[in-house]
Design a protein around this motif. Structure first.
Motif, mmCIF file in Angstrom:
data_model
loop_
_atom_site.group_PDB
_atom_site.id
_atom_site.type_symbol
_atom_site.label_atom_id
_atom_site.label_comp_id
_atom_site.label_asym_id
_atom_site.label_seq_id
_atom_site.Cartn_x
_atom_site.Cartn_y
_atom_site.Cartn_z
ATOM 1 N N LEU B 16 6.092 14.574 -15.981
ATOM 2 C CA LEU B 16 6.600 15.239 -15.451
ATOM 3 C C LEU B 16 7.467 15.369 -13.706
ATOM 4 O O LEU B 16 8.806 15.946 -13.929
ATOM 5 N N ALA B 19 10.594 15.003 -16.475
ATOM 6 C CA ALA B 19 11.667 16.518 -16.320
ATOM 7 C C ALA B 19 12.464 16.585 -15.628
ATOM 8 O O ALA B 19 12.803 17.329 -15.974
ATOM 9 N N GLN B 20 11.644 16.797 -14.458
ATOM 10 C CA GLN B 20 12.183 16.966 -13.118
ATOM 11 C C GLN B 20 13.585 16.151 -12.618
ATOM 12 O O GLN B 20 14.529 17.066 -12.796
ATOM 13 N N GLY B 23 16.348 18.126 -16.233
ATOM 14 C CA GLY B 23 16.088 19.026 -15.199
ATOM 15 C C GLY B 23 17.954 19.379 -14.792
ATOM 16 O O GLY B 23 18.791 20.021 -14.766
ATOM 17 N N GLY B 42 14.473 17.531 -21.282
ATOM 18 C CA GLY B 42 13.991 18.053 -20.676
ATOM 19 C C GLY B 42 13.023 19.255 -20.611
ATOM 20 O O GLY B 42 11.310 18.792 -20.337
ATOM 21 N N LEU B 43 12.657 20.007 -22.028
ATOM 22 C CA LEU B 43 12.311 20.700 -22.145
ATOM 23 C C LEU B 43 10.652 20.045 -22.556
ATOM 24 O O LEU B 43 9.249 21.002 -22.131
ATOM 25 N N LEU B 46 8.607 18.305 -20.255
ATOM 26 C CA LEU B 46 7.999 19.590 -19.482
ATOM 27 C C LEU B 46 6.563 19.802 -20.214
ATOM 28 O O LEU B 46 6.064 20.275 -19.501
ATOM 29 N N ARG B 50 2.900 19.685 -19.323
ATOM 30 C CA ARG B 50 2.106 20.830 -18.767
ATOM 31 C C ARG B 50 0.920 21.014 -19.848
ATOM 32 O O ARG B 50 -0.409 21.098 -19.049
#
Lengths: 312, 245, 312, 245
Positions: B16, B19-20, B23, B42-43, B46, B50
């Protein structure tokens, strides 16, 4: 000339002009201007939405937003490639953009102060873009038309996501609903202005239509767009900020208030809220990345030389 | 079990936070191709976050968003490597190199976990991480072998990120209770470092010899950066308690 | 030698050595090491607190914190000046610091995860610093002693502010009280370690005491510090994290648990949580500012040349 | 009156946002003397902010902290100039030049306000702002006349900050209702720009010719940067509602 004749015949038959075909200089120039402006719009258009990636209010929305902004970079790439087939380099286009000598869609000079702007941009701005662009899928210049097919497919996906964001907000808490309405209030008129000046003040349109680049007039497209918005706004439970908006059975079209073009021209002249910021952001990314691009170039050159030497 | 949830949170929080940070690059990369590439990475990451967080939340009925937006800093379990700032492009690439090399080896082994949910997430993620590592490798080669300036910068980026490598391989008590479920971090040290070493050799870069940081992310003791990152990430969600989006 | 004799006599009389006086090479070296280390500590010590300037929870606290961190820069400046009187340049000291070849107080390698750390640093870290530094106001080297007088005055102000922060938190909400206790738990032992190793393991102390640089032993100062903390902790309503801490009527001193020096040595060896971060932060500020310092230098040179020419 | 409070908030928010940004520099300046100088300027400006906001709060019983920490973005009244990012040192200096030249002229006139509280704050602040301006001028001279690189950079910094100059001189309806109390912004345009022009001439720099931004800070419509700035500034206070510090 044989070239001109063949070109005219192709246009006449609604056929496709390809990069190696002969084409009139003015046709080429018009396309370069339009495609590069479109490409720049995709690239600058990343910024208003990128502004919310790190603050998206749920992980699902964050993922959707990241994918969307990244798609826009991809659209920019397709379009720069299409423009390149007309003989202009990406570096040249980038330099024009950063120097402030190139146009991009004025709409991206508005700020995105709230999350609801992610919905309004998707619904209204992408919506207007699609209405503009769907006819471009049949544009006479092949590479442009094909790029538009890909882009339109993704854009309509984005529009639906924007609609969903607004729907969720509109049906959410009072604060969320107000946020959604406020965003629609701010983006509605600018999105209508995306179709360009009224037909009687749009001097370049006729030639573009004759060349099968443009297919419908600005006012036709705008009218069609509003017609699409009205029922959707009802579903959303949000109000379009035009007290005079109503269906006219006689004209078979929507009556609407006259558009106030003053602000549009201000923004176009560089005096929008974020014109300077958008160019600055792009320039900074470009400048900060210079050493990286130089390294990649130097490395590629060395690799090519090594390969050549090994082959010799 | 709470232990499994705790472990899923380690991996979920690593992903997480990464990814943050990735982004942020979208619209700021050195070239458009990298806006796309870093956005894709990043996607992917993420997505992994999740999956891990959703699974972690099943232990006590929390959603992925409860975990991402409503935990305070001490409840996060990310390692300091993932919290290292984006810095310039080279800093991001150096961090990504270590992160991907670590996650690749970790997910490969986790695919054999006795916990089917963890195994499934790892199996799904491993191919993506292999691509992330390859992306980082290509850039290590270019920056290491590009210009004098790029060589110097990426070498410094490695030095800056290196103190946080050691933490990735530290075992914590919870690992002892997850025999067969979790991958023991200390067993990853040798293969991960060997892989990175080979890449640095190929790029003509030196493996940094700097002291490790006494980082304590797995116990909720975080680097300076995390507070700022969470303030930004959580601000909107927290200003509308109870709202859905 | 006459110089040595005069030096010895001055020390004997508890007098002050000034920059132009003769002094033994070892005395000079010891002082350079100690003063520059002290200066570096002030500069690096800005970071843990600067971390909360932008997030201070009230404007009053923000103002106090800004003033404090800025005072630390000022202390660094006094101390670098004092060191310069011994023949070492500020640039050289800065280079040593950035290259990781210079020492600074290990305590600043701990992170400051919460606002309560601003209180604990003021109360415990500045408190320990004062206990160490008050005797240094009488240090035999004049410029050092005088710098310490100024510094100690400001430090005791800082300590009081730290105490106030903790008091406010301790008497605040449960969350605030817990935050304060947690910070004291984390900073208590490291602050005791600031006095250095136990006397029987402190090899350089004897010479420093002979030269009237140091006035009390590490353990004496530590004992005095704890004696000061105990009643203050009671006022604060916070617990010092040592179950064995109690007054011993026989020894007329506090009994305490043995200090675990393992972590201290780890941090000293560069393996603390923030060692790398602290140097990186300083290096970055230095590197980012290089163009500014170069510009200032170039401008000063041009101005001097112009003045000279005008005079000629 | 609410109008006077609104106007006090303009000035208070300008100062607050500027102070918040200057505070970031402490520990990051190009030399220690500048850590001290920027810290001092930030402290002065924070002092002005507190005075103006305390006074603004008297209209409806809010404290300076209520106003600083518990208002949302649209309730802030700062102009975009003050929200411009710190950037590099030259960017901060260019912003400070414009800010101080504006505040100096403004406070000088406000010292004669019919509102004694505003007059008192302005009188107290004007000497400090004169020092701030002098500090910025010295750096304009050094950067403008230093190296080729510094000249180029500070010139670009001016171009970047220039779109936000115009907003400072725009009158809003509330000003009409504060005749004799507030200083009419449009009357400041000429003297402030003339002063800046003279400084730029002395520094061998060009006055930028760029279009003004349609900035709307006085009506609560803010630059992109403010949301991030507030998220950071307010995060701790907001996570402990009702607490005192």
């Amino acid at each position: 000339e044989a070239g001109q004749a063949r070109f005219d015949a192709l246009i006449e038959a609604d056929g496709r002009i390809e990069p190696r075909d002969w084409m009139p200089a003015a046709y080429r120039k018009t396309l370069v201007r339009q495609i590069s402006q479109h490409a720049h719009s995709e690239i600058i258009g990343m910024q208003p939405e990128a502004n919310w990636i790190t603050r998206a209010p749920s992980l699902k929305r964050k993922a959707i937003l990241m994918a969307k902004v990244q798609d826009e970079a991809g659209h920019g790439l397709y379009l720069y490639s299409a423009a390149q087939t007309l003989g202009i380099g990406r570096e040249e286009m980038t330099d024009q953009l950063i120097a402030g000598r190139a146009r991009y869609s004025s709409i991206f000079n508005y700020p995105t102060p709230t999350w609801a702007d992610m919905g309004a941009i998707g619904w209204l701005v992408d919506g207007a873009a699609i209405a503009n662009q769907v006819p471009l899928c049949r544009a006479s210049y092949g590479p442009y038309g094909r790029a538009m097919v890909r882009i339109c497919k993704e854009e309509s996906f984005h529009q639906r996501q924007g609609f969903e964001i607004l729907l969720e907000l509109s049906q959410g808490t009072d604060a969320q609903h107000a946020m959604a309405q406020d965003a629609v209030d701010r983006w509605y008129w600018p999105s209508l202005m995306m179709f360009g000046p009224p037909d009687d003040e749009s001097p370049n349109s006729a030639q573009s239509m004759a060349w099968n680049i443009k297919r419908f007039s600005n006012d036709e497209l705008r009218q069609r767009f509003v017609g699409m918005l009205v029922p959707q706004a009802e579903v959303l439970g949000l109000t379009l900020p035009d007290p005079n908006l109503r269906w006219n059975d006689e004209t078979q079209a929507y009556d609407m208030s006259e558009i106030d073009w003053t602000e549009f021209h201000e923004v176009l002249a560089g005096r929008g809220p974020c014109n300077a910021q958008r160019l600055q952001h792009r320039r900074q990314a470009h400048d900060d990345g210079a050493w990286v691009r130089e390294a990649a170039h130097a490395y590629a050159t060395k690799q090519a030389a090594a390969t050549e030497q090994a082959a010799a | 079990t709470p232990d499994t949830a705790e472990y899923a949170m380690w991996l979920g929080d690593d992903a997480l936070i990464l990814a943050q940070q990735l982004g942020w690059w979208i619209s700021r990369a050195p070239e458009l191709e990298e806006d796309v590439a870093l956005g894709n990475i990043g996607l992917d990451v993420l997505g992994h976050a999740r999956s891990f967080l959703r699974y972690a939340g099943t232990a006590d009925g929390r959603t992925e968003d409860d975990l991402a937006y409503w935990r305070d800093e001490p409840a996060f379990r990310s390692a300091w490597l993932f919290e290292a700032p984006n810095g310039h492009f080279g800093d991001t690439i150096a961090r990504q190199l270590v992160a991907s090399a670590f996650q690749l080896e970790l997910y490969r082994r986790l695919a054999d976990s006795a916990d089917p949910a963890l195994a499934a997430i790892a199996t799904k993620s491993v191919k993506e991480v292999a691509y992330h590592l390859d992306h980082a490798v290509q850039w290590m080669l270019r920056l290491g072998g590009g210009t004098e300036l790029s060589h110097e910068r990426i070498q410094q980026s490695l030095v800056d990120v290196w103190p946080f490598v050691d933490e990735l391989f530290r075992d914590e008590p919870v690992i002892d209770r997850l025999e067969g479920v979790a991958v023991r971090p200390s067993t990853l040290r040798e293969p991960v470092l060997a892989r990175i070493q080979a890449i640095l050799d190929a790029a003509g870069l030196e493996t940094p010899s700097v002291e490790p940081s006494m980082a304590g992310g797995r116990r909720g003791s975080h680097s300076t950066r995390l507070g700022y990152l969470l303030a930004e990430m959580q601000v909107l969600a927290r200003s509308h308690p109870g709202a859905t989006w």
